[in-house]
Design an enzyme around this catalytic site. Structure first.
Site, mmCIF file in Angstrom:
data_model
loop_
_atom_site.group_PDB
_atom_site.id
_atom_site.type_symbol
_atom_site.label_atom_id
_atom_site.label_comp_id
_atom_site.label_asym_id
_atom_site.label_seq_id
_atom_site.Cartn_x
_atom_site.Cartn_y
_atom_site.Cartn_z
ATOM 1 N N LYS A 105 0.798 -1.286 0.177
ATOM 2 C CA LYS A 105 0.179 0.280 -0.037
ATOM 3 C C LYS A 105 0.878 1.260 -0.069
ATOM 4 O O LYS A 105 2.076 1.338 0.758
ATOM 5 C CB LYS A 105 -0.900 -0.024 1.316
ATOM 6 N N SER A 122 -9.834 1.428 2.869
ATOM 7 C CA SER A 122 -8.980 2.447 2.025
ATOM 8 C C SER A 122 -7.863 1.597 1.223
ATOM 9 O O SER A 122 -7.292 2.213 0.513
ATOM 10 C CB SER A 122 -8.203 3.362 2.804
ATOM 11 N N SER A 182 -9.769 -0.877 6.988
ATOM 12 C CA SER A 182 -9.223 -0.705 5.654
ATOM 13 C C SER A 182 -8.564 -1.763 4.908
ATOM 14 O O SER A 182 -8.491 -1.778 3.813
ATOM 15 C CB SER A 182 -8.310 0.302 5.350
HETATM 16 N N1 GLN Z 1 -13.138 3.657 6.459
HETATM 17 C C1 GLN Z 1 -12.488 4.123 7.867
HETATM 18 C C2 GLN Z 1 -11.994 5.435 7.791
HETATM 19 O O1 GLN Z 1 -12.444 6.374 6.559
HETATM 20 C C3 GLN Z 1 -11.186 3.295 8.281
HETATM 21 C C4 GLN Z 1 -9.901 3.665 7.327
HETATM 22 C C5 GLN Z 1 -8.754 2.866 7.708
HETATM 23 O O2 GLN Z 1 -8.956 1.885 8.113
HETATM 24 N N2 GLN Z 1 -7.743 3.422 7.125
HETATM 25 O O3 GLN Z 1 -11.283 6.132 8.556
#
Ligand code: GLN
Length: 495
Positions: free
Chosen positions: A94, A169, A193
């Site tokens: 990532k 994400s 994410s």
């Molecule tokens: N969807 C969650 C957020 O927007 C989690 C994001 C993540 O785990 N990096 O914060």
């Protein structure tokens, strides 16, 4: 690093279950000399380059010269008899994890031209194991989002249906595994994410216990919640990756100092398992997801598992609590992008205008929204009312989970209330988007591990994911259980 959009709307690229090579298979092939490390990697590289216009899974695909260099190291490891299961395996990472000498953009314009000066600890460990890192995957800007649509380089596309999001994400990582343009990938999980994109793309994703995997070299979003973990095609591959990336690191002050375990997979006896489930989670749950959840629970019961009906009364607070804490930490972590120390700088007459212009142009809307929300929640006069209260409920959530794990080995719930939604469907309604995380964020608030696995397809042919959640350091159990139930998953094409 340009904006890439799909030209093939609505077309399907992947069928269920997700196919292609696994770490385990490659290990056997390479060990017996039945496949060439160079050929395998160049094939993956070619496919990644070919499909990226459509999928936008990668922000940076490494040049062939770099791949050849890493392949050479892997070949030498085999020659010297020092090969590990990961040696020669093409892995993607990532783009919020530092790989020395290459950009770490975090899918943000503010870091567009930033080159990592060092390897993250997980990358160092991948290299030591001989893995071949083939590129950096797309994400929501600074990992803030649930769909990968917040990327400054355009959204990644779901290979099951190109008009839909891959989840976020770590969307690029999940897409790269589902479309088999990398064998496995590393993502990060602050509030879901790793698990959400794994569920939306029909692959496996593991968020490890907080502190098990070093965060050194992971760009910080919300430090008390962030955790790096693997996304792969099988539980066994997850465990092989976890084996390599976990362990104490003096460079991360929250790193776990305990004795290092091997995350070995042992067959789980479902007959001796106590599996907690939540009955009252119907709100906003897709009919197909509900059916899949219920039919999976019935399967476990038929196999002899004891089902334990449970409740997390604080679950309804987990979204506001998570977003308050995550945004507060983010507002502090992202203060470092001031145009002086990292990445982009907009020139202006004085220091203040330079900072304002740099941040104003460099950050996207979601990041700005969170910085403002977090700054507000931490400000004098509001701190006690918001941040402190959120921390208290965080403790409550931990306590409630502890109670569940006193009477059950694991908790099983859907990873997401829906399957992959349409691109654009939620992007203008942040609250709707945040609700995608209803089943994932409390796990990070408690710091426990969770594994998302695919159970079949909904009526639109989209993957459904469920997740196994266990007490701290129960990764071995989660992986073994996931491996045991893949037989059910493998035999099932729908719900
Ligand atoms: N969807 C969650 C957020 O927007 C989690 C994001 C993540 O785990 N990096 O914060």
């Amino acid at each position: 690093m340009s904006q890439r959009h799909s030209k093939v709307e609505g077309k399907k690229l992947t069928s269920f279950p997700v196919g292609g090579l696994t770490i385990e298979k490659l290990w056997k092939l390479f060990s017996k000399g039945e496949a060439s490390i160079l050929e395998v990697n160049l094939n993956y590289l070619e496919k990644a380059n070919q499909l990226n216009d459509t999928l936008n899974a990668f922000i940076t695909i490494f040049p062939e010269e770099e791949i050849r260099k890493q392949v050479k190291t892997a070949e030498e490891m085999y020659r010297r008899g020092e090969a590990t299961p990961l040696t020669g395996v093409p892995i993607s990472v990532k783009d919020n994890i530092n790989v020395k000498g290459f950009p770490t953009t975090c899918a943000s314009k503010i870091l567009e031209n930033y080159i990592s000066p060092y390897d993250a600890t997980v990358v160092k460990k991948l290299r030591e194991a001989g893995a071949v890192i083939i590129g950096k995957t797309n994400l929501d800007e600074f990992a803030m989002g649930s769909s990968t649509e917040n990327s400054a380089f355009g959204p990644a596309k779901n290979p099951f249906d190109l008009s839909r999001v891959p989840g976020g994400s770590s969307g690029g990582s999940a897409v790269s595994v589902a479309a088999d343009i990398s064998v496995a990938s590393l993502g990060s999980d602050t509030g879901g994410s790793i698990r959400l994109p794994a569920a939306f793309c029909g692959v496996y994703g593991l968020k490890p216990t907080y502190g098990l995997v070093s965060r050194y070299g992971l760009v910080a979003f919300a430090s008390s919640l962030d955790q790096i973990g693997p996304i792969a095609k099988t539980p066994r591959d997850l465990s092989l990756l976890l084996d390599v990336i976990s362990g104490f690191d003096p460079m991360d002050s929250t790193s776990w100092k305990g004795e290092l375990k091997t995350w070995e997979i042992k067959p789980s006896d479902l007959g001796s398992m106590r599996i907690a489930f939540l009955r009252d989670i119907d709100d906003g749950l897709d009919e197909d997801v509900k059916k899949a959840y219920q039919s999976f629970l019935s399967y476990l019961e038929r196999e002899g598992a004891e089902l334990v009906e449970s409740e997390i009364s604080s679950l309804k607070y987990s979204i506001p609590v998570y977003y308050l804490i995550a945004c507060s930490e983010a507002s502090s972590n992202l203060a470092r992008y001031d145009g002086v120390r990292y990445g982009r700088r907009e020139m202006a007459e004085d220091y203040r205008s330079m900072v304002a212009l740099t941040r104003g142009r460099g950050f996207g809307n979601e990041v700005k929204r969170r910085i403002m929300l977090g700054t507000f929640a931490l400000s004098a006069g509001y701190f006690e009312e918001y941040y402190l209260k959120a921390q208290k409920i965080r403790t409550l959530i931990k306590e409630e989970l502890k109670l569940i794990f006193k009477v059950a080995d694991v908790l099983l719930i859907p990873t997401s209330p829906t399957t992959a939604f349409k691109l654009g469907e939620k992007i203008n309604d942040p609250l709707k988007m945040y609700l995608s995380d209803i089943f994932t964020t409390f796990v990070n608030l408690a710091g426990v591990p969770a594994l998302s696995f695919p159970v079949g397809l909904d009526s639109n042919g989209l993957p459904i994911g469920l997740q196994l959640i266990g007490p701290h350091f129960s990764e071995g159990k989660l992986l073994s259980l996931a491996q045991t139930i893949t037989s059910f998953v493998g035999n099932k094409k729908g719900v």
